[in-house]
Scaffold this motif. Structure first.
Motif: not given
Length: 147
Positions: A13, A16, A25
């Motif tokens: 992740w 992000t 994600c």
């Protein structure tokens, strides 16, 4: 659930963008959205129904809604019993409600955690003394049957 597996999923992740109430994600997540996404990646489902919430997490009312939700989902563990893969909950200011969380990636002198930070993105940060002072609760993700 191994800490290594949790950390590997959380690191997917990184980068992000921060988006309030999001949990996708690469597209957007806030700190709870990050935890929800990691949970989905590990368990294949949402941890539960998450009602709409405001960025202040009911701070004017003094309602520890996030903390109660985490306790109901995962129980808790002693704050000083750190382990890689733990979910950590922070109080961002004295007498404010606990409203930020992250996933611990390293422990002891090299302690680090991954979190979605408002105005930034999902990132891995040193769990420095100022962050450590803000920790109010610690949780271990539940074990699942591998299979």
């Amino acid at each position: 659930m191994t800490g290594e597996r949790i950390v590997t999923e959380a690191r997917r992740w990184i980068g992000t963008p921060y988006v309030h109430q999001a949990s996708l994600c690469g597209a957007g997540a806030d700190c709870l959205g990050l935890l929800r996404g990691v949970w989905r990646g590990l368990y294949g489902c949402e941890p539960g129904v998450v009602p709409a919430y405001t960025p202040d997490w009911s701070e004017p009312q003094g309602d520890e809604i996030l903390w109660r939700g985490l306790v109901a989902l995962m129980g808790g563990k002693p704050v000083e019993d750190e382990a890689s893969g733990d979910v950590i909950l922070f109080r961002m200011r004295d007498r404010g409600v606990a409203k930020h969380l992250g996933i611990q990636t390293r422990i002891r002198a090299e302690a680090r955690f991954i979190h979605a930070y408002s105005g930034h993105a999902v990132l891995e940060t040193a769990l420095s003394a100022p962050w450590q002072r803000r920790i109010v609760a610690r949780f271990a993700l539940p074990d699942i049957q591998e299979g």
